[in-house]
Design a protein around this motif. Sequence first.
Motif, PDB file in Angstrom:
ATOM      1  N   LEU A  32      48.467  49.842  76.437  1.00 38.62           N
ATOM      2  CA  LEU A  32      49.224  49.501  75.223  1.00 38.62           C
ATOM      3  C   LEU A  32      48.562  48.360  74.452  1.00 38.62           C
ATOM      4  N   LEU A  33      48.059  47.355  75.166  1.00 46.32           N
ATOM      5  CA  LEU A  33      47.421  46.211  74.503  1.00 46.32           C
ATOM      6  C   LEU A  33      46.094  46.589  73.857  1.00 46.32           C
ATOM      7  N   LEU A  34      45.340  47.477  74.500  1.00 43.78           N
ATOM      8  CA  LEU A  34      44.028  47.853  73.979  1.00 43.78           C
ATOM      9  C   LEU A  34      44.083  49.014  72.996  1.00 43.78           C
ATOM     10  N   GLY A  35      45.169  49.751  73.027  1.00 39.79           N
ATOM     11  CA  GLY A  35      45.230  50.971  72.229  1.00 39.79           C
ATOM     12  C   GLY A  35      46.157  50.862  71.053  1.00 39.79           C
ATOM     13  N   GLU A  36      47.036  51.798  70.991  1.00 41.13           N
ATOM     14  CA  GLU A  36      47.962  51.929  69.869  1.00 41.13           C
ATOM     15  C   GLU A  36      48.777  50.647  69.667  1.00 41.13           C
ATOM     16  N   ARG A  37      49.108  50.387  68.453  1.00 40.24           N
ATOM     17  CA  ARG A  37      49.870  49.186  68.128  1.00 40.24           C
ATOM     18  C   ARG A  37      51.278  49.517  67.629  1.00 40.24           C
ATOM     19  N   LYS A  38      51.789  50.673  68.018  1.00 36.69           N
ATOM     20  CA  LYS A  38      53.110  51.072  67.543  1.00 36.69           C
ATOM     21  C   LYS A  38      54.210  50.188  68.100  1.00 36.69           C
ATOM     22  N   GLY A  39      54.130  49.910  69.381  1.00 34.71           N
ATOM     23  CA  GLY A  39      55.161  49.104  70.006  1.00 34.71           C
ATOM     24  C   GLY A  39      56.478  49.839  70.115  1.00 34.71           C
ATOM     25  N   LEU A  40      57.467  49.141  70.561  1.00 35.77           N
ATOM     26  CA  LEU A  40      58.800  49.706  70.738  1.00 35.77           C
ATOM     27  C   LEU A  40      59.592  49.433  69.476  1.00 35.77           C
ATOM     28  N   LYS A  41      59.519  50.373  68.529  1.00 34.51           N
ATOM     29  CA  LYS A  41      60.165  50.186  67.228  1.00 34.51           C
ATOM     30  C   LYS A  41      61.311  51.176  67.087  1.00 34.51           C
ATOM     31  N   LEU A  42      62.386  50.892  67.737  1.00 36.51           N
ATOM     32  CA  LEU A  42      63.543  51.763  67.644  1.00 36.51           C
ATOM     33  C   LEU A  42      64.589  51.082  66.776  1.00 36.51           C
ATOM     34  N   SER A  43      65.036  51.775  65.770  1.00 35.87           N
ATOM     35  CA  SER A  43      66.026  51.176  64.870  1.00 35.87           C
ATOM     36  C   SER A  43      67.438  51.364  65.384  1.00 35.87           C
ATOM     37  N   LEU A  44      67.635  52.345  66.241  1.00 36.27           N
ATOM     38  CA  LEU A  44      68.954  52.711  66.762  1.00 36.27           C
ATOM     39  C   LEU A  44      69.908  53.105  65.645  1.00 36.27           C
ATOM     40  N   VAL A  45      69.338  53.388  64.479  1.00 37.55           N
ATOM     41  CA  VAL A  45      70.143  53.869  63.367  1.00 37.55           C
ATOM     42  C   VAL A  45      70.011  55.386  63.286  1.00 37.55           C
ATOM     43  N   SER A  46      68.795  55.862  63.484  1.00 34.85           N
ATOM     44  CA  SER A  46      68.599  57.306  63.391  1.00 34.85           C
ATOM     45  C   SER A  46      68.919  57.960  64.734  1.00 34.85           C
ATOM     46  N   SER A  47      69.410  59.174  64.674  1.00 33.85           N
ATOM     47  CA  SER A  47      69.736  59.909  65.898  1.00 33.85           C
ATOM     48  C   SER A  47      68.458  60.223  66.678  1.00 33.85           C
ATOM     49  N   LYS A  48      67.331  60.381  65.977  1.00 33.23           N
ATOM     50  CA  LYS A  48      66.053  60.625  66.646  1.00 33.23           C
ATOM     51  C   LYS A  48      65.673  59.432  67.523  1.00 33.23           C
ATOM     52  N   ILE A  50      67.677  57.196  68.805  1.00 33.32           N
ATOM     53  CA  ILE A  50      68.638  57.096  69.907  1.00 33.32           C
ATOM     54  C   ILE A  50      68.282  58.104  71.001  1.00 33.32           C
ATOM     55  N   LEU A  51      67.907  59.314  70.611  1.00 31.07           N
ATOM     56  CA  LEU A  51      67.507  60.325  71.595  1.00 31.07           C
ATOM     57  C   LEU A  51      66.236  59.911  72.332  1.00 31.07           C
ATOM     58  N   ILE A  52      65.285  59.325  71.610  1.00 34.40           N
ATOM     59  CA  ILE A  52      64.051  58.838  72.237  1.00 34.40           C
ATOM     60  C   ILE A  52      64.380  57.750  73.249  1.00 34.40           C
ATOM     61  N   LEU A  53      65.235  56.823  72.866  1.00 39.76           N
ATOM     62  CA  LEU A  53      65.639  55.749  73.776  1.00 39.76           C
ATOM     63  C   LEU A  53      66.322  56.312  75.015  1.00 39.76           C
ATOM     64  N   ILE A  54      67.254  57.219  74.831  1.00 41.10           N
ATOM     65  CA  ILE A  54      67.973  57.807  75.965  1.00 41.10           C
ATOM     66  C   ILE A  54      67.019  58.566  76.883  1.00 41.10           C
TER      67      ILE A  54
END
Length: 176
Positions: A32-48, A50-54
């Motif tokens: 994660l540190l050397l690669g992608e920089r997306k991180g854990l960006k969950l808004s918990l607003v969209s149902s998508k 929330i499903l990813i988190l679950i």
Amino acid sequence: MRFMEKPSFLSQVISILLLPFNATLTIPLILLLLGERKGLKLSLVSSKDILILIAGVAAASIGIFLLAVTIRLFIVIGRGTLAPWKPAQKLVVKGPYRYARNPMISGVSLILAGEAILFRSYNLLAWLIVFLLINHIYFVLVEEPGLAKRFGEEYEIYKQNVPRWLPRLTPWERKD
């Protein structure tokens, strides 16, 4: 087979730190540190989101539980560590081992899958695939022949009745 003393607490800790800890925490963190920089960006607003988190939390939680149960069985019943250099002295065929021969690897794989889902990381998905390939090759070429040599007919009967990776629908009962 000659039974030795139960491995020390330190041996158990070292085997856990070197194997599942590195596979599920150290290597993914480096990727994660050397690669992608997306991180854990969950808004918990969209149902998508929330499903990813679950899905991610569910997979990782089941994996952690499975890993903990199998490590405990190796210590209590197997009287060994999960490490190949201090293996179980008794064949473990209880708990999740009644459904699949390698539930510890399944637990680690579920943790990795949960991490890949939570972080939406192709690098972690790639690590999961590499982890599975390495373990499959190792189990076929080294682990299973070693178990057959150490436990003989007991292991051969177990191997004939319990699949390597995909679990049985019903638990296998050893006929003693």
